[in-house]
Design a protein around this motif. Structure first.
Motif, PDB file in Angstrom:
ATOM      1  N   LEU A 187     -57.345   5.855-105.400  1.00 43.99           N
ATOM      2  CA  LEU A 187     -58.379   6.035-104.381  1.00 43.99           C
ATOM      3  C   LEU A 187     -59.765   6.128-105.008  1.00 43.99           C
ATOM      4  O   LEU A 187     -60.733   5.622-104.441  1.00 43.99           O
ATOM      5  CB  LEU A 187     -58.100   7.280-103.538  1.00 43.99           C
ATOM      6  N   HIS A 231     -62.980   3.868-104.042  1.00 45.91           N
ATOM      7  CA  HIS A 231     -64.269   4.475-103.706  1.00 45.91           C
ATOM      8  C   HIS A 231     -65.373   3.904-104.589  1.00 45.91           C
ATOM      9  O   HIS A 231     -66.477   3.629-104.096  1.00 45.91           O
ATOM     10  CB  HIS A 231     -64.205   5.987-103.861  1.00 45.91           C
ATOM     11  N   ARG A 268     -63.909   3.205 -98.488  1.00 44.44           N
ATOM     12  CA  ARG A 268     -63.470   4.565 -98.174  1.00 44.44           C
ATOM     13  C   ARG A 268     -62.699   4.632 -96.862  1.00 44.44           C
ATOM     14  O   ARG A 268     -62.058   5.626 -96.577  1.00 44.44           O
ATOM     15  CB  ARG A 268     -64.663   5.509 -98.084  1.00 44.44           C
ATOM     16  N   ASP A 290     -58.411   5.151 -96.854  1.00 45.13           N
ATOM     17  CA  ASP A 290     -57.802   6.113 -97.777  1.00 45.13           C
ATOM     18  C   ASP A 290     -56.370   6.480 -97.399  1.00 45.13           C
ATOM     19  O   ASP A 290     -55.479   6.490 -98.247  1.00 45.13           O
ATOM     20  CB  ASP A 290     -58.633   7.391 -97.850  1.00 45.13           C
ATOM     21  N   THR A 291     -56.140   6.803 -96.141  1.00 49.76           N
ATOM     22  CA  THR A 291     -54.814   7.254 -95.718  1.00 49.76           C
ATOM     23  C   THR A 291     -53.785   6.157 -95.913  1.00 49.76           C
ATOM     24  O   THR A 291     -52.713   6.384 -96.481  1.00 49.76           O
ATOM     25  CB  THR A 291     -54.842   7.710 -94.245  1.00 49.76           C
TER      26      THR A 291
END
Length: 94
Positions: A2, A6, A11, A14-15
C-alpha cells in the motif's frame, strides 16, 4: 504494498488492494514453499499484483481462488505454473 501505491499517487483502492494481496499471498503459501514473493506494477490507472509460491512442481488446484479474487474487486485475474512455482495474479482498477 500500500505504501508503494500511495507513493505512485493511488489511495482510493486501499481496501481492495489489501484484500487482494492477502488472498494472493495465502494462495501462494498454500503451495507449501519456503518463500513467497509479491510483485506490484501499475499502468493506465490499474495495478497488477502477483504472488509467486517458488515451490517447484504442480501447484495445488484451487478453483475457488479466481471467483474470490473477482469478488474482491479484480477486473482480471489468473494463475499459472512455471518451473519456479505458481503465479497467482490480479489486476485492480485504481
Amino acid at each position: 504494498m500500500l505504501d508503494r501505491l500511495h507513493e505512485w499517487g493511488y489511495r482510493e483502492a486501499d481496501t481492495a488492494a489489501a484484500a487482494l494481496t492477502d488472498l494472493l499471498v495465502r494462495t501462494a503459501v498454500a503451495d507449501g514453499g519456503r518463500r513467497v514473493s509479491v510483485h506490484l506494477a501499475d499502468q493506465n490507472r490499474q495495478a497488477l499484483i502477483v504472488a509467486m509460491s517458488h515451490q517447484p512442481g504442480p501447484a495445488v488446484a484451487d478453483t475457488r481462488v479466481l471467483p474470490q479474487l473477482t469478488s474482491l474487486g479484480a477486473v482480471s485475474c489468473g494463475t499459472d505454473t512455471a518451473d519456479d512455482g505458481r503465479r497467482v495474479w490480479a489486476v485492480l482498477d485504481l
